[in-house]
Design a protein around this motif. Structure first.
Motif, short mmCIF file in Angstrom:
data_model
loop_
_atom_site.label_atom_id
_atom_site.label_comp_id
_atom_site.label_asym_id
_atom_site.label_seq_id
_atom_site.Cartn_x
_atom_site.Cartn_y
_atom_site.Cartn_z
N TYR A 126 -41.64 36.08 108.77
CA TYR A 126 -41.26 36.66 107.49
C TYR A 126 -39.98 35.98 107.02
N TYR A 183 -35.02 36.64 103.25
CA TYR A 183 -34.69 37.36 102.02
C TYR A 183 -35.93 38.01 101.41
N SER A 184 -35.72 39.17 100.81
CA SER A 184 -36.80 39.89 100.14
C SER A 184 -36.33 40.31 98.75
N HIS A 216 -38.12 42.66 97.12
CA HIS A 216 -38.67 44.00 96.94
C HIS A 216 -37.55 44.97 96.54
N GLU A 228 -44.04 40.65 95.78
CA GLU A 228 -43.82 39.22 95.55
C GLU A 228 -44.85 38.45 96.38
#
Length: 136
Positions: A10, A13-14, A16, A99
């Motif tokens: 993963y 950074y996200s 969401h 995203e």
């Protein structure tokens, strides 16, 4: 024959729950300015003021779908391009809920907040370069 597509780790950074405060297009780059984005490292969540830059963005194919409401059973809406979005929604914030990325294409789905009222919104971004997080 079985072929497995690996999606790797993963990302750190996200976007969401992050809100786009401004969208600019300069020098073939699409620049999204966020109030904050999340990072996750060693089980610790942090927030950062940031921009996301899509290098060599094909602005002719950048589209924003703004719906008349939140999507439930039926819906209507409109497809707009960046200049109209900048004009009509300059005081609004787009909150990213989902995203998705694939081969030079980013899709953000979420809520477009105008005066405290959300409507569903989808942004389709096509780019040839990198996606760069500019984190303060």
């Amino acid at each position: 024959m079985n072929i497995t597509k690996s999606f790797g780790e993963y990302p750190k950074y996200s976007l969401h729950d992050a809100r786009v405060q401004k969208i600019e297009y300069a020098d073939d780059n699409l620049i999204l300015t966020f109030d904050y984005i999340f990072s996750y490292e060693n089980g610790i969540e942090q927030t950062h003021k940031a921009q996301v830059v899509f290098e060599t963005c094909d602005i002719d194919f950048f589209e924003i779908l703004v719906f008349n409401n939140t999507i439930l059973d039926t819906f209507t809406g409109k497809r707009i391009e960046l200049p109209q979005y900048q004009q009509d929604y300059s005081e609004s914030e787009f909150e990213v809920i989902t995203e998705t990325y694939n081969w030079g294409h980013a899709v953000f789905q979420g809520w477009l907040w105008t005066e405290g009222n959300p409507v569903h919104c989808i942004m389709n971004i096509y780019f040839k370069g990198d996606m760069v997080y500019v984190v303060e």
